[in-house]
Design an enzyme around this catalytic site. Structure first.
Site, PDB file in Angstrom:
ATOM      1  N   GLY A 290      10.438  -5.348 -34.643  1.00  0.00           N
ATOM      2  CA  GLY A 290      10.882  -5.343 -36.034  1.00  0.00           C
ATOM      3  C   GLY A 290      10.168  -4.318 -36.904  1.00  0.00           C
ATOM      4  O   GLY A 290       9.757  -3.257 -36.442  1.00  0.00           O
ATOM      5  N   SER A 291      10.024  -4.685 -38.155  1.00  0.00           N
ATOM      6  CA  SER A 291       9.585  -3.769 -39.213  1.00  0.00           C
ATOM      7  C   SER A 291       8.190  -3.204 -38.982  1.00  0.00           C
ATOM      8  O   SER A 291       7.344  -3.813 -38.315  1.00  0.00           O
ATOM      9  CB  SER A 291       9.618  -4.534 -40.531  1.00  0.00           C
ATOM     10  OG  SER A 291       8.711  -4.008 -41.449  1.00  0.00           O
ATOM     11  N   SER A 292       7.940  -2.059 -39.626  1.00  0.00           N
ATOM     12  CA  SER A 292       6.619  -1.434 -39.577  1.00  0.00           C
ATOM     13  C   SER A 292       5.597  -2.206 -40.405  1.00  0.00           C
ATOM     14  O   SER A 292       4.425  -1.863 -40.414  1.00  0.00           O
ATOM     15  CB  SER A 292       6.709   0.007 -40.057  1.00  0.00           C
ATOM     16  OG  SER A 292       7.249   0.052 -41.366  1.00  0.00           O
ATOM     17  N   GLY A 293       6.033  -3.250 -41.085  1.00  0.00           N
ATOM     18  CA  GLY A 293       5.099  -4.114 -41.808  1.00  0.00           C
ATOM     19  C   GLY A 293       4.357  -5.086 -40.898  1.00  0.00           C
ATOM     20  O   GLY A 293       3.623  -5.944 -41.375  1.00  0.00           O
ATOM     21  N   TRP A 294       4.523  -4.945 -39.587  1.00  0.00           N
ATOM     22  CA  TRP A 294       3.926  -5.891 -38.619  1.00  0.00           C
ATOM     23  C   TRP A 294       2.431  -6.060 -38.834  1.00  0.00           C
ATOM     24  O   TRP A 294       1.929  -7.166 -38.996  1.00  0.00           O
ATOM     25  CB  TRP A 294       4.179  -5.405 -37.183  1.00  0.00           C
ATOM     26  CG  TRP A 294       4.281  -6.516 -36.191  1.00  0.00           C
ATOM     27  CD1 TRP A 294       5.416  -7.165 -35.806  1.00  0.00           C
ATOM     28  CD2 TRP A 294       3.202  -7.130 -35.447  1.00  0.00           C
ATOM     29  NE1 TRP A 294       5.119  -8.136 -34.881  1.00  0.00           N
ATOM     30  CE2 TRP A 294       3.773  -8.137 -34.643  1.00  0.00           C
ATOM     31  CE3 TRP A 294       1.823  -6.928 -35.393  1.00  0.00           C
ATOM     32  CZ2 TRP A 294       3.022  -8.936 -33.782  1.00  0.00           C
ATOM     33  CZ3 TRP A 294       1.060  -7.731 -34.546  1.00  0.00           C
ATOM     34  CH2 TRP A 294       1.649  -8.723 -33.754  1.00  0.00           C
TER      35      TRP A 294
END
Lengths: 423, 151
Positions: free
Chosen positions: B74-78
């Site tokens: 998923g997102s690069s906010g991991w």
């Protein structure tokens, strides 16, 4: 990991505590991933802005504290100097103009503005969009970048042939102060060849179809590297923006090739390099319909929110929406928000597109989106969107039902308040 | 299915070797999923729970657990989300994973818990939820003590 003398000096604090903390994080991260060295970068796109309630308690200690903790993973609060290299803020939490419509309270807006002033002084360019390549940051082929935002990373790697991994808040924070990022993954040419062959057996032309194909490809190959064959209609930036965002949402695709179209492959042979496809996967009518059905998470056709512009809209998408809305009214029970970078919003205003959308009752948002801000119109139960990525994330994040369809179907739903889209 | 007899007294211990991604030692109960985990949009960073609606662990807490999973998606906010679980005191005790990505590596680094990968045996074959795991990322070793199979 091998460091140059310059990098060692930074790590030892010769250039200040902030760069030392940044190097410390890059070394820990580089060793974790198994990198042998760092590579120079002069193009960083990250998330620096303080715009959510969850960071307010850190903001109380000052913006150096925010950067130290969230962008450097540093226990010590270090004084943050000017960015060492070109650095860009991606999408953020609040629209600086339309915050009241978003339901943000004024103190939070002030916090974001103060944060932007702090970052702006230090050279973080406030493009405030998930699509930096639409507003002036267009890396050239082979350029080493350190970007966050999965939909931007896949565009950067594939369409432009520049080189970045999916970075995070901390690694982009460190890269911005040092001009370094671990040399690993997609920075290395040997890791940029295709793995899976996708035989596209039907004509894929409009934006919705590119979204469906992307959603299928991501689901099939996960984080592998697909190569699309038999693309009969040459796509454009808008279509590949949607394709990539969808593939990065349903899977973790960070790089794909379309021979003759994307930057690094003129032929199938070039796309796979020394390797052969590990698998061949077909995409046809049946797969297209299955993806369309999969993206529908709604049953109620009474729609109360239409979200357009994920990833942020281009100027021609703004023109199309304005055209579809001219002389029409958005249904009183339905909200329409259209998202575009602030720089493009200004062009839309000059062209009269903004007025056409606003006169019909729509709102043009910049800087943010509902999935990032977690802010939707009050009481929304059912949404519709033209974005496979938004249809994938928003129902889970906001606990709403979601319809997915073409931009035309979405605008029609905004006007009638009823979803009547079909495949 | 397990081949361990229910009435065993001295529980067998399995040793798996791997590479320490983030150094450190810790022991804890295993939480196992064969599905990758999303950070942004996939976990609640204040409570340390999985919230992705179609995930097999939805609603479950990973706080204080030895989390065995394939890796990040998923997102690069991991990394930012797992970073916040540490600041909020609800991070996993350790992370064991099989697919290396930048999201996974950076996330493990900033969560600052012992983390390992590159195992000499498939950890999913040997570890199930509830097993007691001693993680020694300094020595590159995990010791698995099977919990009693449920009747």
């Amino acid at each position: 990991m091998q460091l140059t003398d310059f990098e060692k000096a930074m790590l030892d604090g010769v250039n200040g505590r902030a760069k030392a903390a940044a190097m410390d994080l890059l070394v820990r991260y580089g060793e974790a991933v198994g990198a042998e060295r760092l590579v120079e970068t002069n193009n960083v796109a990250g998330a620096f802005n303080a715009s959510t309630p969850s960071v307010k308690h850190i903001v109380d200690q000052g913006f150096d504290a925010v950067y130290s903790e969230l962008n450097l993973d540093s226990d010590e609060i270090v004084e943050i100097p000017h960015m060492a290299v070109n650095t860009w803020q991606l999408i953020t939490g609040i629209d600086n103009d339309n915050w009241a419509i978003q339901g943000a309270d004024e103190s939070l807006v002030q916090m974001q503005r103060d944060s932007e002033a702090y970052l702006g002084e230090r050279g973080v360019n406030m493009c405030a969009t998930c699509t930096p390549y639409q507003v002036g940051n267009v890396p050239i082929k082979g350029e080493h970048c350190a970007w966050m935002e999965s939909s931007a990373v896949i565009y950067c790697n594939s369409v432009l042939g520049a080189r970045t991994n999916v970075e995070g808040k901390e690694s982009t924070g460190a890269a911005a102060l040092t001009g370094r990022i671990p040399y690993w993954g997609y920075h290395m040419p040997e890791n940029r060849f295709g793995t899976h062959l996708i035989e596209v057996d039907i004509a894929v032309d409009d934006m919705m179809d590119w979204g469906l194909l992307g959603y299928f490809v991501g689901e099939q190959v996960e984080e592998n590297k697909p190569v699309l064959n038999n693309i009969v209609h040459h796509p454009n930036m808008v279509k590949l923006k949607h394709f990539g965002a969808a593939a990065a949402s349903s899977g973790g695709v960070e790089l794909y090739h379309i021979p003759g179209i994307t930057a690094e492959a003129n032929s199938l042979a070039e796309a796979f390099g020394p390797h052969k496809a590990v698998e061949t996967i077909h995409y046809g009518r049946k797969e297209r319909e299955a993806m369309y059905m999969k993206l529908q998470s709604a049953t109620d056709r009474h729609v109360d929110f239409i979200m357009l512009g994920c990833p942020h809209n281009s100027i021609e998408q703004m023109a199309l929406i304005a055209e579809l809305l001219r002389g029409k009214r958005v249904h009183p029970d339905t909200a329409l928000w259209v998202h575009t970078p602030r720089a493009i919003k200004q062009v839309a205003e000059r062209n009269g597109y903004l007025r056409a959308i606003e006169e019909a009752g729509g709102v043009v948002m910049s800087d943010t989106c509902p999935a990032i801000s977690r802010r939707l119109p009050r009481g929304v139960r059912v949404i519709a969107t033209d974005s496979a990525k938004q249809a994938h994330y928003l129902p889970a994040i906001a606990n709403v039902q979601g319809w997915f369809g073409s931009v035309t179907d979405c605008v029609k739903a905004a006007i009638s308040g009823q979803w009547q889209g079909s495949v | 299915m397990s081949d361990i007899p229910v009435n065993t007294k001295s529980r067998p211990t399995i040793v798996i070797r791997g590479r320490g991604v983030v150094k450190g030692k810790v022991s804890g109960e295993a939480l196992v999923t064969r599905e990758t985990i999303s950070g942004w949009g996939g976990i609640n960073e204040r409570e340390g729970t999985v919230i992705e609606r179609r995930h097999e662990l939805v609603g479950q807490s990973f706080s204080g657990k030895v989390l065995l999973f394939p890796g990040a998606k998923g997102s690069s906010g991991w990394s930012a989300f797992f970073h916040m679980t540490r600041l909020n005191g609800v991070s996993p005790a350790a992370m064991l994973f099989t697919r290396m990505t930048t999201k996974m590596a950076l996330g493990a680094v900033v969560t600052r818990v012992p983390a390992m990968t590159d195992f000499d045996q498939d950890p999913f074959e040997h570890i199930q939820t509830g097993d007691w795991i001693e993680v020694d990322a300094d020595a590159g070793e995990i010791r698995v003590t099977r919990s009693r199979p449920t009747a």
